[in-house]
Scaffold this active site. Structure first.
Site, PDB file in Angstrom:
ATOM      1  N   ARG A  16      99.817 -72.731  43.998  1.00 22.36           N
ATOM      2  CA  ARG A  16      99.953 -73.535  45.232  1.00 22.36           C
ATOM      3  C   ARG A  16     100.055 -75.020  44.897  1.00 22.36           C
ATOM      4  O   ARG A  16     100.764 -75.782  45.546  1.00 22.36           O
ATOM      5  CB  ARG A  16      98.791 -73.280  46.194  1.00 22.36           C
ATOM      6  CG  ARG A  16      97.446 -73.613  45.613  1.00 22.36           C
ATOM      7  CD  ARG A  16      96.318 -73.443  46.624  1.00 22.36           C
ATOM      8  NE  ARG A  16      95.030 -73.496  45.977  1.00 22.36           N
ATOM      9  CZ  ARG A  16      93.964 -74.100  46.478  1.00 22.36           C
ATOM     10  NH1 ARG A  16      94.033 -74.717  47.632  1.00 22.36           N
ATOM     11  NH2 ARG A  16      92.827 -74.097  45.832  1.00 22.36           N
ATOM     12  N   GLU A  64     101.140 -70.999  63.886  1.00 24.30           N
ATOM     13  CA  GLU A  64     102.092 -70.622  62.842  1.00 24.30           C
ATOM     14  C   GLU A  64     103.405 -70.106  63.402  1.00 24.30           C
ATOM     15  O   GLU A  64     104.478 -70.374  62.844  1.00 24.30           O
ATOM     16  CB  GLU A  64     101.459 -69.581  61.916  1.00 24.30           C
ATOM     17  CG  GLU A  64     100.230 -70.083  61.141  1.00 24.30           C
ATOM     18  CD  GLU A  64      98.930 -70.084  61.960  1.00 24.30           C
ATOM     19  OE1 GLU A  64      98.944 -69.609  63.118  1.00 24.30           O
ATOM     20  OE2 GLU A  64      97.901 -70.565  61.446  1.00 24.30           O
ATOM     21  N   PHE A  89      98.726 -65.814  57.324  1.00 22.62           N
ATOM     22  CA  PHE A  89      98.936 -66.394  58.651  1.00 22.62           C
ATOM     23  C   PHE A  89     100.423 -66.604  58.946  1.00 22.62           C
ATOM     24  O   PHE A  89     100.901 -66.273  60.014  1.00 22.62           O
ATOM     25  CB  PHE A  89      98.175 -67.712  58.793  1.00 22.62           C
ATOM     26  CG  PHE A  89      96.697 -67.565  58.545  1.00 22.62           C
ATOM     27  CD1 PHE A  89      96.018 -66.432  58.949  1.00 22.62           C
ATOM     28  CD2 PHE A  89      95.990 -68.553  57.878  1.00 22.62           C
ATOM     29  CE1 PHE A  89      94.655 -66.284  58.715  1.00 22.62           C
ATOM     30  CE2 PHE A  89      94.626 -68.423  57.640  1.00 22.62           C
ATOM     31  CZ  PHE A  89      93.956 -67.286  58.054  1.00 22.62           C
ATOM     32  N   HIS A 115      97.580 -68.693  49.037  1.00 22.95           N
ATOM     33  CA  HIS A 115      96.365 -67.882  49.188  1.00 22.95           C
ATOM     34  C   HIS A 115      96.706 -66.408  49.361  1.00 22.95           C
ATOM     35  O   HIS A 115      96.143 -65.705  50.186  1.00 22.95           O
ATOM     36  CB  HIS A 115      95.512 -68.388  50.359  1.00 22.95           C
ATOM     37  CG  HIS A 115      94.973 -69.775  50.131  1.00 22.95           C
ATOM     38  ND1 HIS A 115      95.773 -70.887  50.052  1.00 22.95           N
ATOM     39  CD2 HIS A 115      93.714 -70.212  49.932  1.00 22.95           C
ATOM     40  CE1 HIS A 115      95.043 -71.953  49.826  1.00 22.95           C
ATOM     41  NE2 HIS A 115      93.785 -71.587  49.734  1.00 22.95           N
ATOM     42  N   ASP A 123      86.556 -66.266  51.063  1.00 18.61           N
ATOM     43  CA  ASP A 123      86.905 -66.211  52.487  1.00 18.61           C
ATOM     44  C   ASP A 123      87.064 -64.781  53.006  1.00 18.61           C
ATOM     45  O   ASP A 123      86.917 -64.530  54.193  1.00 18.61           O
ATOM     46  CB  ASP A 123      88.190 -67.008  52.762  1.00 18.61           C
ATOM     47  CG  ASP A 123      87.892 -68.478  53.013  1.00 18.61           C
ATOM     48  OD1 ASP A 123      86.741 -68.806  53.359  1.00 18.61           O
ATOM     49  OD2 ASP A 123      88.816 -69.300  52.866  1.00 18.61           O
ATOM     50  N   ARG A 173      95.819 -69.051  45.293  1.00 19.04           N
ATOM     51  CA  ARG A 173      94.806 -70.099  45.425  1.00 19.04           C
ATOM     52  C   ARG A 173      94.249 -70.539  44.077  1.00 19.04           C
ATOM     53  O   ARG A 173      94.019 -71.720  43.846  1.00 19.04           O
ATOM     54  CB  ARG A 173      93.655 -69.583  46.295  1.00 19.04           C
ATOM     55  CG  ARG A 173      92.507 -70.567  46.348  1.00 19.04           C
ATOM     56  CD  ARG A 173      91.250 -70.020  46.991  1.00 19.04           C
ATOM     57  NE  ARG A 173      90.180 -71.000  46.834  1.00 19.04           N
ATOM     58  CZ  ARG A 173      88.890 -70.699  46.697  1.00 19.04           C
ATOM     59  NH1 ARG A 173      88.503 -69.456  46.725  1.00 19.04           N
ATOM     60  NH2 ARG A 173      88.007 -71.647  46.527  1.00 19.04           N
TER      61      ARG A 173
HETATM   62  C1  LIG Z   1      95.524 -68.189  62.169  1.00 21.36           C
HETATM   63  C2  LIG Z   1      94.769 -69.102  61.291  1.00 21.36           C
HETATM   64  N1  LIG Z   1      95.380 -70.205  60.824  1.00 21.36           N
HETATM   65  C3  LIG Z   1      94.716 -71.030  59.989  1.00 21.36           C
HETATM   66  C4  LIG Z   1      93.427 -70.764  59.621  1.00 21.36           C
HETATM   67  C5  LIG Z   1      92.705 -71.650  58.631  1.00 21.36           C
HETATM   68  N2  LIG Z   1      91.643 -72.406  59.285  1.00 21.36           N
HETATM   69  C6  LIG Z   1      90.349 -72.025  59.195  1.00 21.36           C
HETATM   70  S1  LIG Z   1      89.330 -73.013  60.086  1.00 21.36           S
HETATM   71  C7  LIG Z   1      90.614 -73.998  60.573  1.00 21.36           C
HETATM   72  C8  LIG Z   1      90.370 -75.161  61.469  1.00 21.36           C
HETATM   73  C9  LIG Z   1      89.683 -74.743  62.718  1.00 21.36           C
HETATM   74  O1  LIG Z   1      89.362 -75.826  63.510  1.00 21.36           O
HETATM   75  P1  LIG Z   1      88.508 -75.622  64.824  1.00 21.36           P
HETATM   76  O2  LIG Z   1      89.066 -74.501  65.605  1.00 21.36           O
HETATM   77  O3  LIG Z   1      88.436 -76.922  65.504  1.00 21.36           O
HETATM   78  O4  LIG Z   1      87.109 -75.143  64.269  1.00 21.36           O
HETATM   79  P2  LIG Z   1      85.736 -75.966  64.090  1.00 21.36           P
HETATM   80  O5  LIG Z   1      86.012 -77.421  64.228  1.00 21.36           O
HETATM   81  O6  LIG Z   1      84.846 -75.484  65.155  1.00 21.36           O
HETATM   82  O7  LIG Z   1      85.232 -75.606  62.723  1.00 21.36           O
HETATM   83  C10 LIG Z   1      91.819 -73.539  60.039  1.00 21.36           C
HETATM   84  C11 LIG Z   1      93.128 -74.164  60.244  1.00 21.36           C
HETATM   85  C12 LIG Z   1      92.828 -69.591  60.136  1.00 21.36           C
HETATM   86  N3  LIG Z   1      91.588 -69.230  59.816  1.00 21.36           N
HETATM   87  N4  LIG Z   1      93.516 -68.792  60.981  1.00 21.36           N
END
Ligand SMILES: Cc1ncc(C[n+]2csc(CCOP(=O)(O)OP(=O)(O)O)c2C)c(N)n1
Ligand SMILES: [Mg+2]
Lengths: 320, 274
Positions: A16, A64, A89, A115, A123, A173
Site C-alpha cells: 500500500r 465508497e 469496502f 488491506h 481489525d 497492509r
Molecule cells: C464501509 C467502511 N468504510 C471505511 C471504514 C474505515 N473506517 C473505520 S472508522 C472510520 C471513521 C468513522 O468515523 P465516525 O463514524 O465519525 O466514527 P467515530 O468518530 O465515532 O469514531 C472509517 C472511515 C469502515 N470501517 N467501513
C-alpha cells in the site's frame, strides 16, 4: 545457486505504501492523474498524493459506492482516475457501480483495494477481504493485478495508470519481503517465473509469493525441485506460463490469501484443465471467515506460511 | 446486573468503562479509543437504565436491541458487557488477540449478546429497522437502539434507512448519532460535512432531539421522550467530544485509531479517576 542464496527475502515496504509513492510520481509526471478517497487516505497512502496535489484529490467521505461512480465520471472525462479504499469496502460497497458504471460502460477507472487478505490482523474479518479477487475477476474487461512486493507494486501501478481499460489492483497492509530488485521489468498479463522447478510448481500471488519461495527452500532441502511462479496479473492470466508449468512438472500447488473456492487457484485450474491436466492442490482460506490477531499470529493460524505451503506440496507430490 | 437511574451511580459505571477502554486498547496496542470514549455515557445510560435486557438470558425474545453500527468503537461495548455481566471482565485485555472473544470489531460468533457483527460502516440502521419491524409484527414491546458515527452517516445507505424509518413511521427505533465532529482522516467538516444534522433528519420525517451526549440526565430524558413519541422514529443527535475524559485524546483526530502508549495509559487512568 540454492533458493536461500538466490532470495534473501529482506523485509521491504508494504505494497500500500508503494502504491501511494507511485501515485505521487505519476502525479508529478502527468497533471491528468486524479485520485479519489473515502476517509482512508492515511491508510491507503493516498494522503501522499493529497499533500502534493490537493486540487487533484477528491475527498468523498465514507461513501465508497458514490466514490466509484465519481471516479468513473472523472475517468470517462479523460482523467487518469484512481479510487482507493480498503479492498473489502471499495469492492463490496461499490460493486454495482463497478459493474455498471465501469465494467459494462468500458470506463478505464483504476480501482485500488488496500488491506486485502487476512494479513491486516487486528481489525478482523469485517475489514479483511478474502473474496476480492473473485469479485474483481467477475467484472468483464477488468485487468486484475496483485503485486507481491514493493518494487512490483511501484512498477505495476505505473503500468496500470496508462493501461487502456479498467483495473483492479490488490494491495496489502503489512510490510512484505522484497522479492524483486529495483529495475525489474513487468508486463501486464505476463507471469514471472522466479524459480524453475522439475518436480512441482508453486503458483502464487501477493504476499504468498514470498511464502512459496520459502516453501521451495524447505522442499529443496528435502531433495525436491520446486518451481515458483508469481502471477502478478490474475486477469488476463498467463496461460502459457501455467501450461508450461503443468507440462514440465506435472504437479501444481496454488497458494493464496483468499478463498480457495473462487480465487487464483480455480483460474489456474481452468487453464490446466484446458491444456495439460495434472495433479493440483489448493492452499488458502476455506469456507469460513478468519478472526482478529496480530498479522503474524493470523497468518500462522490460517496456515499462510512457507512451512504450511510445503505441507500442501508434499500432499500433491504424494498424489503425483 | 443491577439497573439504576441514579446519576451518580451511572457516572461511576461510566468511569469504570472509560478505565476499561483505555486499559484494553493500551494492552492490545491497537484499537479505536476516540470514538469509544465519546460513546460511554450513551451506552451506560442504555444498558444500565433504559434498555430492557437480561445478561443471564441474552436471547430473551422481548429484549430491547442495541446495534453498534460504528463497530470500531467495540471497546466501549466490551467494557459495558463486562460491567453488566455478559462477558468476563478479567479477559478484556485480550482485546484483538487471536482466540479472544474481544475481537477487533463486534463479532456474534464470539459474543452472542451482539445483535449484529459490525465493522463495515453504514449498515446498522437498516438492520435495526428490520428488527423494529419484526417487533411490531410480533406485537413485542422490544425497542431498537442504533448507534451511528457522524462520519458513518456519509454512507448513502444511512439515508435510505432514514427515508424508510420516516415513511413507515417506525416509532420503536431510536438512532443515536455520536456527533463528535471527527472521523478517521480528520475533522468531519474537512472530509465531508454532514451539517445541518437536525434539519436533515427532520426532513426525513424523524423526531429529532439534540443534546449533550455526556449529560446522563439529558440522555435519560431524551430516551423517555423517544419512547413517548408515537408515529415517528427518533434520532438523538448527541453532541460529544471524541476522546472524552482523557485530555490529550479529546478533540484529537490522532486518537481515532491509535492506541495509547504505556505512559499514556497511566496518565489517562489518573485523569479518569476511580
Ligand atoms: C464501509 C467502511 N468504510 C471505511 C471504514 C474505515 N473506517 C473505520 S472508522 C472510520 C471513521 C468513522 O468515523 P465516525 O463514524 O465519525 O466514527 P467515530 O468518530 O465515532 O469514531 C472509517 C472511515 C469502515 N470501517 N467501513
Ligand atoms: Mg466521528
Amino acid at each position: 545457486m540454492s533458493v536461500k542464496e538466490k532470495f534473501e527475502l529482506k523485509l521491504g515496504a508494504a505494497t500500500r505504501e508503494a502504491f501511494g509513492k507511485a501515485l505521487v510520481e505519476l502525479g508529478k509526471a502527468d497533471s491528468n492523474v486524479v485520485v479519489c478517497d473515502a476517509d482512508l487516505s492515511k491508510s491507503t497512502f493516498t494522503h501522499l498524493f493529497a499533500k502534493e496535489f490537493p486540487e487533484r484529490f477528491f475527498s468523498c467521505g465514507i461513501a465508497e459506492a458514490n466514490m466509484v461512480s465519481i471516479g468513473a465520471g472523472l475517468a470517462s472525462s479523460g482523467k487518469i482516475a484512481f479510487v482507493a479504499s480498503f479492498s473489502a469496502f471499495v469492492l463490496n460497497k461499490g460493486f454495482e457501480q463497478l459493474r455498471v458504471n465501469v465494467a459494462y460502460s468500458q470506463i478505464p477507472l483504476k480501482v485500488v483495494g488496500t488491506h486485502s487478505g487476512i494479513s491486516i490482523g487486528e481489525d478482523g474479518p469485517s475489514q479483511m477481504s478474502v473474496e476480492d479477487l473473485s469479485l474483481a475477476c467477475s467484472l468483464a474487461g477488468f485487468t486484475v493485478i496483485s503485486p507481491a512486493d514493493e518494487v512490483a507494486t511501484f512498477e505495476l501501478v505505473k503500468l496500470a495508470a496508462y493501461h487502456d481499460g479498467p483495473i483492479f489492483l490488490r494491495a496489502g497492509r503489512v510490510k512484505v519481503p522484497a522479492i524483486y530488485a529495483p529495475g525489474q521489468k513487468f508486463e501486464l498479463g505476463k507471469a514471472i517465473t522466479l524459480i524453475e522447478g522439475k518436480d512441482i510448481t508453486l503458483i502464487s500471488t501477493g504476499l504468498m509469493v514470498a511464502e512459496c519461495i520459502r516453501a521451495a527452500a524447505i522442499l529443496e532441502d528435502e531433495g525436491v525441485s520446486a518451481g515458483v511462479i508469481d502471477i502478478h496479473t490474475i486477469k488476463p492470466i498467463d496461460r502459457e506460463a501455467i501450461a508450461n508449468a503443468a507440462k514440465n512438472t506435472g504437479c501444481i500447488v496454488v497458494a493464496e490469501e483468499h478463498f480457495t473456492s473462487c480465487g487464483l487457484g480455480v483460474r489456474v485450474a481452468q487453464v490446466v484443465c484446458e491444456t495439460n491436466p495434472c495433479v493440483m492442490e489448493f492452499h488458502g482460506m476455506g469456507d469460513y471467515y478468519a478472526e482478529s490477531g496480530t498479522p503474524e499470529e493470523v497468518l500462522v493460524h490460517y496456515k499462510m506460511t512457507g512451512k504450511d505451503v510445503a505441507v500442501t506440496a508434499r500432499k500433491a507430490l504424494a498424489r503425483k | 446486573m443491577q439497573k439504576t437511574s441514579d446519576i451518580g451511580e451511572l457516572q461511576a459505571i461510566a468511569r469504570r468503562v472509560r478505565r476499561h477502554i483505555v486499559t484494553m486498547i493500551g494492552a492490545a496496542k491497537s484499537g479505536h479509543p476516540g470514538g469509544s470514549l465519546s460513546a460511554v455515557e450513551t451506552l451506560v445510560t442504555l444498558y444500565f437504565d433504559v434498555m430492557r435486557h437480561d445478561p443471564a438470558n441474552p436471547k430473551w425474545p422481548e429484549r430491547d436491541r442495541f446495534i453498534l453500527s460504528k463497530g470500531h468503537a467495540a471497546p466501549v461495548i466490551y467494557a459495558v458487557f463486562a460491567e453488566a455481566g455478559y462477558t468476563p471482565a478479567d479477559s478484556l485485555n485480550t482485546l484483538r488477540s487471536l482466540g479472544s472473544i474481544y475481537q477487533g470489531h463486534p463479532d456474534r460468533r464470539f459474543i452472542p449478546a451482539f445483535e449484529a457483527s459490525t465493522g463495515s460502516l453504514g449498515v446498522g440502521l437498516s438492520l435495526g429497522l428490520g428488527m423494529a419491524e419484526a417487533a411490531r409484527l410480533d406485537k413485542s414491546p422490544a425497542r431498537v437502539f442504533v448507534m451511528l458515527g457522524d462520519g458513518e452517516i456519509q454512507e448513502g445507505q444511512i439515508w435510505e434507512a432514514a427515508m424508510y424509518g420516516g415513511f413507515h413511521k417506525v416509532d420503536n427505533i431510536v438512532a443515536i448519532v455520536d456527533y463528535n465532529k471527527i472521523q478517521l482522516d480528520g475533522f468531519v467538516k474537512d472530509i465531508m460535512e454532514v451539517a445541518p444534522l437536525a434539519d436533515k433528519w427532520r426532513s426525513f420525517g424523524w423526531n429529532v432531539i439534540e443534546l449533550d451526549g455526556h449529560d446522563i440526565a439529558a440522555l435519560q430524558q431524551a430516551f423517555a421522550d423517544a419512547a413517548a413519541m408515537k408515529g415517528k422514529p427518533t434520532v438523538l443527535i448527541a453532541n460529544t467530544i471524541k476522546g472524552k475524559g482523557v485530555s490529550f485524546m479529546e478533540n484529537n483526530p490522532k486518537f481515532h485509531g491509535v492506541a495509547p502508549t504505556k505512559d499514556e495509559v497511566e496518565k489517562a487512568l489518573q485523569e479518569i479517576g476511580a
